[in-house]
Enzyme design. Structure first.
Site, PDB file in Angstrom:
ATOM      1  CB  CYS A   1      22.625   4.346 -33.696  1.00 13.76           C
ATOM      2  SG  CYS A   1      22.542   3.308 -35.171  1.00 13.76           S
TER       3      CYS A   1
ATOM      4  CG  HIS B   1      22.650   3.580 -28.737  1.00 17.40           C
ATOM      5  ND1 HIS B   1      22.495   2.711 -27.688  1.00 17.40           N
ATOM      6  CD2 HIS B   1      21.778   3.164 -29.697  1.00 17.40           C
ATOM      7  CE1 HIS B   1      21.578   1.797 -28.007  1.00 17.40           C
ATOM      8  NE2 HIS B   1      21.124   2.056 -29.215  1.00 17.40           N
TER       9      HIS B   1
ATOM     10  CG  MET C   1      17.743  -2.220 -30.510  1.00 16.42           C
ATOM     11  SD  MET C   1      18.932  -0.947 -30.982  1.00 16.42           S
ATOM     12  CE  MET C   1      19.840  -1.856 -32.227  1.00 16.42           C
TER      13      MET C   1
ATOM     14  CG  HIS D   1      11.737  16.536 -25.608  1.00 16.43           C
ATOM     15  ND1 HIS D   1      12.832  16.293 -26.402  1.00 16.43           N
ATOM     16  CD2 HIS D   1      10.716  16.754 -26.464  1.00 16.43           C
ATOM     17  CE1 HIS D   1      12.486  16.383 -27.679  1.00 16.43           C
ATOM     18  NE2 HIS D   1      11.191  16.662 -27.736  1.00 16.43           N
TER      19      HIS D   1
ATOM     20  CG  HIS E   1       6.071  15.204 -27.152  1.00 19.37           C
ATOM     21  ND1 HIS E   1       5.560  16.233 -27.897  1.00 19.37           N
ATOM     22  CD2 HIS E   1       7.366  15.063 -27.532  1.00 19.37           C
ATOM     23  CE1 HIS E   1       6.519  16.695 -28.696  1.00 19.37           C
ATOM     24  NE2 HIS E   1       7.626  16.006 -28.496  1.00 19.37           N
TER      25      HIS E   1
HETATM   26 FE1  DHE Z   1      10.611  18.693 -32.289  1.00 22.98          FE
HETATM   27  C1  DHE Z   1       9.782  21.460 -30.389  1.00 22.98           C
HETATM   28  C2  DHE Z   1      13.354  18.195 -30.340  1.00 22.98           C
HETATM   29  C3  DHE Z   1      11.133  15.687 -33.834  1.00 22.98           C
HETATM   30  C4  DHE Z   1       8.054  19.352 -34.447  1.00 22.98           C
HETATM   31  N1  DHE Z   1      11.384  19.626 -30.650  1.00 22.98           N
HETATM   32  C5  DHE Z   1      10.894  20.757 -30.020  1.00 22.98           C
HETATM   33  C6  DHE Z   1      11.752  21.099 -28.917  1.00 22.98           C
HETATM   34  C7  DHE Z   1      12.766  20.176 -28.917  1.00 22.98           C
HETATM   35  C8  DHE Z   1      12.554  19.253 -29.993  1.00 22.98           C
HETATM   36  C9  DHE Z   1      13.940  20.122 -27.960  1.00 22.98           C
HETATM   37  C10 DHE Z   1      11.552  22.267 -27.967  1.00 22.98           C
HETATM   38  C11 DHE Z   1      12.125  23.514 -28.544  1.00 22.98           C
HETATM   39  C12 DHE Z   1      11.920  24.732 -27.654  1.00 22.98           C
HETATM   40  O1  DHE Z   1      10.808  24.933 -27.133  1.00 22.98           O
HETATM   41  O2  DHE Z   1      12.875  25.504 -27.476  1.00 22.98           O
HETATM   42  N2  DHE Z   1      11.976  17.173 -32.102  1.00 22.98           N
HETATM   43  C13 DHE Z   1      13.015  17.182 -31.249  1.00 22.98           C
HETATM   44  C14 DHE Z   1      13.781  15.966 -31.384  1.00 22.98           C
HETATM   45  O3  DHE Z   1      14.871  15.681 -30.819  1.00 22.98           O
HETATM   46  C15 DHE Z   1      12.995  15.062 -32.249  1.00 22.98           C
HETATM   47  C16 DHE Z   1      12.334  14.039 -31.307  1.00 22.98           C
HETATM   48  C17 DHE Z   1      13.754  14.220 -33.263  1.00 22.98           C
HETATM   49  C18 DHE Z   1      14.708  14.967 -34.157  1.00 22.98           C
HETATM   50  O4  DHE Z   1      15.616  14.326 -34.712  1.00 22.98           O
HETATM   51  O5  DHE Z   1      14.578  16.176 -34.326  1.00 22.98           O
HETATM   52  C19 DHE Z   1      11.964  16.027 -32.807  1.00 22.98           C
HETATM   53  N3  DHE Z   1       9.745  17.693 -33.879  1.00 22.98           N
HETATM   54  C20 DHE Z   1      10.117  16.492 -34.345  1.00 22.98           C
HETATM   55  C21 DHE Z   1       9.316  16.091 -35.479  1.00 22.98           C
HETATM   56  O6  DHE Z   1       9.436  15.021 -36.157  1.00 22.98           O
HETATM   57  C22 DHE Z   1       8.260  17.123 -35.663  1.00 22.98           C
HETATM   58  C23 DHE Z   1       6.915  16.506 -35.290  1.00 22.98           C
HETATM   59  C24 DHE Z   1       8.116  17.646 -37.090  1.00 22.98           C
HETATM   60  C25 DHE Z   1       9.226  18.520 -37.557  1.00 22.98           C
HETATM   61  O7  DHE Z   1       8.931  19.624 -38.009  1.00 22.98           O
HETATM   62  O8  DHE Z   1      10.378  18.111 -37.498  1.00 22.98           O
HETATM   63  C26 DHE Z   1       8.697  18.151 -34.623  1.00 22.98           C
HETATM   64  N4  DHE Z   1       9.176  20.136 -32.402  1.00 22.98           N
HETATM   65  C27 DHE Z   1       8.246  20.243 -33.395  1.00 22.98           C
HETATM   66  C28 DHE Z   1       7.441  21.431 -33.170  1.00 22.98           C
HETATM   67  C29 DHE Z   1       7.919  22.031 -31.993  1.00 22.98           C
HETATM   68  C30 DHE Z   1       9.015  21.199 -31.544  1.00 22.98           C
HETATM   69  C31 DHE Z   1       6.274  21.889 -34.037  1.00 22.98           C
HETATM   70  C32 DHE Z   1       7.418  23.307 -31.321  1.00 22.98           C
HETATM   71  C33 DHE Z   1       6.112  23.073 -30.658  1.00 22.98           C
HETATM   72  C34 DHE Z   1       5.562  24.301 -30.009  1.00 22.98           C
HETATM   73  O9  DHE Z   1       4.322  24.444 -30.033  1.00 22.98           O
HETATM   74  O10 DHE Z   1       6.324  25.103 -29.466  1.00 22.98           O
END
Ligand code: DHE
Length: 585
Positions: free
Chosen positions: A84, A88, A125, A364, A407
């Site tokens: 959550c 939230h 939600m 983001h 995204h």
């Molecule tokens: Fe990410 C980048 C946050 C879920 C894979 N992810 C980022 C960035 C943020 C972020 C803020 C940018 C970082 C930067 O550039 O400094 N991601 C989040 C979340 O809050 C979210 C939605 C949920 C969570 O609880 O984390 C989340 N992310 C995921 C995944 O489920 C992914 C698909 C698989 C994993 O490995 O967890 C995932 N995020 C990625 C990847 C990048 C990324 C591969 C970098 C991409 C790039 O090419 O730079």
């Protein structure tokens, strides 16, 4: 914008308005929304899994508090943080989701909360009860929990950071030249998400050169400006710094900078190469500047403060993407809930100068344009792109993409045959790919406007990629509910793009090519090799099932290699050393 794009944009905006029209209304038990909780965007909300592990006490009881045992309170807190808090807020003051502080929840009452948790709402939600994700007794427990004061997780300041900091190999004890024969510029640091590791894979031989333990649910890797040090951050806010000159490459320092984190970056401006690292946390809401050689924490800055437009206080604005400017000694820090982009000047940490730019809420991810001067980032829950001039440290534009929940990852830069230099993003909430003009000198009229928008495979896209040496644009659809779509990738021929017709993609069945018998793997994040001749995809399966990396020849779009290995557990992000440090995408 072309008439076709304008028409498409209007359509997309209308559908967005329909969804948003429901926001704020509550749903009664007999008007159950259909599968709203199963949409790709809902599946992608942050999960505060590390916070879910902390021990909490029931805050001071009031006479009319619902009955709840300490054991139930602990269990409910774990569920709340994992499922959550992403929407939230940890303190329940609201983020993309509504505030759930007791003054509000008590007004609505227990039955209302129970129904809301059971059936969800069309505003996003999830239907936790009817989906089977929470049992009836869990729903009952969560409804009671929300009537109580929320517990506040602990802060994480200098004493806690210093206690976690380990300098494993001092700079003086490190090699003075590269000790291995690895082409480190063409290594792919590959996230092994659920193993809490990264695999360093050779971009030419496809050999796994090392598998290194990192933080929990490891998230991203970034590379120091010199290309020597690799920084990996886990969701548990643990950073591991790896020296790629060692034989084999190995960690030289580690630290925890909070309880939940997602971003890490290093200084890239001339004269400051490898000098500093910076990491941003979701909890506590802060960023930390560290020594680039040792990870010793130097400066912790809270991001708590006022929301840019309402100017009301937000107690937990999370730090999302952080990038290093190539034009100034500055870090660019996205603060999600207050909608501010901070340009943090790192020349004098004692007298820290920060330019605070009013941008848009729910910032983001994002990346630089091909000249590296402009930073383009998604305010994803607002459907907008924000453009910052990193040379002037100023806001340039805020543009609606016309799609739902952009995204981009770091986005994709290419030269469109009609519109000139553009940067592209795909969307989580629909199938569209939007192109924004990035050439204020050569194509002034189109600069920072959406010049075209066309469909790819479907909603649920997370990442998009191209390379200066490629004529292809790759778009994934990782979170699409259809297995055939989430395991495929759309490829567009850039040279054939036209403003008045939708480009037809070639669809690559990456998942099928991986030849995995069990599970339903999703294909995620295209990443190019150093030369821009091959593109790599993760075929991301469950932890106990086989996963793979599929390598495609960029010219022919033919399968080149399937990398399989028992050690490749849940591969997701891949970071080519050369392209990542040079911001080539
Ligand atoms: Fe990410 C980048 C946050 C879920 C894979 N992810 C980022 C960035 C943020 C972020 C803020 C940018 C970082 C930067 O550039 O400094 N991601 C989040 C979340 O809050 C979210 C939605 C949920 C969570 O609880 O984390 C989340 N992310 C995921 C995944 O489920 C992914 C698909 C698989 C994993 O490995 O967890 C995932 N995020 C990625 C990847 C990048 C990324 C591969 C970098 C991409 C790039 O090419 O730079």
């Amino acid at each position: 914008m072309t008439p076709r794009a304008t028409q498409m944009r209007r359509l997309l905006l209308t559908s967005a308005a329909i969804v948003l029209g429901f926001a704020g209304s509550f749903v009664l038990a007999d008007e159950k929304p259909k599968e709203h909780g199963d949409g790709p965007a809902a599946a992608y909300e942050p999960s505060m899994t590390t916070l879910g592990q902390i021990k909490v006490e029931i805050p001071g009881r009031k006479a009319d508090d619902p009955v709840m045992t300490q054991e139930e309170f602990q269990k409910a807190t774990t569920i709340y943080f994992e499922r959550c808090a992403g929407c939230h807020g940890v303190l329940r003051k609201g983020a993309t989701g509504k505030p759930l502080t007791p003054d509000l929840t008590r007004e609505n009452g227990y039955d209302y909360l129970k129904n809301f948790i059971t059936y969800g709402s069309p505003a996003g939600m999830p239907n936790w009860g009817t989906s089977g994700d929470l049992s009836e007794s869990d729903v009952d427990m969560m409804a009671r929990y929300l009537l109580l004061e929320p517990p506040a997780p602990p802060e994480f300041g200098m004493p806690e950071m210093m206690a976690s900091w380990k300098l494993l190999v001092k700079p003086a004890d490190r090699p003075t030249k590269k000790m291995n024969d690895i082409d480190i510029d063409n290594l792919f640091s590959t996230t092994l998400r659920d193993a809490g590791q990264v695999a360093l894979i050779d971009g030419k031989t496809y050999e796994i050169k090392a598998v290194i333990d990192t933080g929990y649910a490891v998230h991203i890797s970034r590379i120091s400006a010199s290309g020597r040090y690799l920084f990996v951050i886990g969701r548990d806010a643990k950073i591991v710094m790896i020296d790629l000159w060692m034989e084999p490459p190995a960690p030289v320092a580690e630290i925890k900078i909070g309880a939940e984190a997602r971003s890490i970056e290093t200084s890239k401006f001339e004269g400051f190469e490898d000098k500093y690292a910076i990491a941003g946390a979701y909890w506590p809401p802060q960023y930390v500047i560290m020594d680039g050689d040792t990870l010793e924490p130097k400066k912790i800055v809270s991001t708590r403060g006022n929301i840019y437009d309402e100017q009301t206080y937000h107690p937990e604005p999370r730090v999302a993407a952080i990038l290093a400017s190539h034009f100034k000694p500055e870090f660019i820090v996205n603060v999600k809930e207050t909608g501010k982009i901070l340009m943090v000047d790192y020349t004098d940490l004692k007298n820290l100068k920060t330019t605070e730019i009013e941008a848009e809420r729910f910032l983001h991810d994002g990346g630089l344009d091909s000249t590296h001067r402009y930073f383009i980032t998604a305010a994803n829950a607002r459907g907008k792109l924000v453009v910052i001039d990193t040379k002037e440290s100023k806001l340039v534009a805020i543009t609606e993409t016309g799609g739902q929940t952009p995204h981009p990852g770091r986005g994709a830069n290419f030269i469109h045959p009609e519109f000139g230099p553009v940067w592209a993003t795909s969307h989580l909430g629909d199938e569209s790919v939007a192109l924004i003009g990035t050439d204020p000198d050569g194509h002034k009229d189109q600069a920072w406007k959406i010049v075209d928008s066309f469909p790819a495979l479907g909603g649920g896209s997370l990442f998009i990629k191209t390379h200066p040496n490629s004529k292809h644009l790759y778009v994934d659809a990782t979170l699409n509910p259809e297995a055939s779509i989430s395991s495929s990738v759309a490829v567009f021929d850039i040279s054939k793009m036209k403003g008045d017709t939708d480009p037809e993609p070639v669809v690559l069945p990456i998942g099928e090519w991986a030849g995995i018998a069990e599970g339903q793997p999703r294909v995620v994040q295209p990443e190019f090799n150093k030369e821009g001749t091959e593109v790599w995809f993760s075929v991301w399966n469950a932890k106990d099932k086989e996963s793979a990396i599929v390598v495609v020849d960029d010219k022919t779009l033919q399968l080149k290699k399937v990398i399989k290995d028992k050690r490749l557990v849940t591969p997701t992000g891949k970071f080519n050393v050369f392209n990542t440090r040079g911001d080539i995408y």
